[in-house]
Scaffold this active site. Sequence first.
Site, PDB file in Angstrom:
ATOM      1  N   ILE A 138       0.866  -1.172   0.000  1.00 40.66           N
ATOM      2  CA  ILE A 138       0.000   0.000   0.000  1.00 40.66           C
ATOM      3  C   ILE A 138       0.907   1.228   0.000  1.00 40.66           C
ATOM      4  CG2 ILE A 138      -1.846   1.234   1.167  1.00 40.66           C
ATOM      5  CD1 ILE A 138      -2.627  -1.562   0.111  1.00 40.66           C
ATOM      6  N   LYS A 139       0.655   2.151  -0.923  1.00 39.13           N
ATOM      7  CA  LYS A 139       1.504   3.337  -1.044  1.00 39.13           C
ATOM      8  C   LYS A 139       0.966   4.474  -0.181  1.00 39.13           C
ATOM      9  CE  LYS A 139       3.304   4.343  -5.138  1.00 39.13           C
ATOM     10  NZ  LYS A 139       3.403   4.631  -6.589  1.00 39.13           N
TER      11      LYS A 139
END
Length: 359
Positions: A138-139
């Site tokens: 997840i960025k």
Amino acid sequence: MKATQQLHNLGQRLWLDNITRGLLTSGTLQRYINELSLTGLTSNPTIFDQAIKSADFYDDAIRRKAAEGKSGEALFLELELEDLTQAADLFRPIHDATGGADGWVSLELSPLLADDTANSIKMAEQLHDRAQRPNIFIKIPGTSAGIPAIEECIFKGVPINVTLLFSREQYIAASLAYMRGIERRIEAGLEPRIDSVASIFVSRWDVAVKDKVPAELRNRLGIAIAKRTYTAYRELLDSPRSREIVERGGRPQRLLWASTGTKDPEASDTMYIEALVAPNTINTMPEKTLLAFADHGRVGAELPVGTGEADKVLDAFVKAGVNYADLAGKLQHEGAQAFVKSWNDLMASIDAKATGGSR
């Protein structure tokens, strides 16, 4: 031997900074994995906005989901998860073969959450749970609100790609947040193997100063900043704190070069790839840059540890009137705002296609 394979053999991993449904359905992404030593993939709102606007691969799916009553962000997240979980499955053999060290795909939080720590944590957990894949990052941006979110997500067991980092100082803050999250897991008796990468954006530096410096300094700032950051990365890897994490079963956060497509038409199209050769790092590149490097790229000397050469270049920029410390913050803010614009454009594109129009 292709230059892409040479880089892989040296210990640097090549990821693709692109995702489209066409890449998946045509078999092109699988071919890149097989032929160009590709071992991962990143995405962002701009990439999805361009993919949805420029082709009709998504049109039927958008209209079908709209007919089911879905719209806006909820509809897009379904499209995004469909693409990225399929990509993750293509990279899963690499992920398994490397014990989870490689074969990752990155999914970005809504950029509207860049200044919202609590909801960034909540949404990161939700997306990670929905993806149901062990090889999806997840960025989260390395902003002032993102740093505590990164620590908390790592503590909660969510693998994180820290995005929108522009300087050594921003990188160090992100890396320390990662370490704190792992150390808290160790203290709590939890599994310490939660992976993370920290993404340093390179070419945007040179775009920002191209009309403000002498010709001899063009296209040199981003690489100097990267070299400075790489030395900090190596120092952190060798620190007692990092070694303690490894001894307790954790893994170091890896450094990732982002924004490595050449923006200057007068410069080499493989300039940043060739300048940033370094083992135990990742280079995520646009499709055009990947193909160019495979065709005519050259693998030269590895990045040195030490900031002497980079400091001389940075001193020259200071003399030319560039305050790179201030510029790092400005670039991070502008990067976040650019993703917000892409996100809003993306929502408008989806809405237009859902109602049978085009944009």
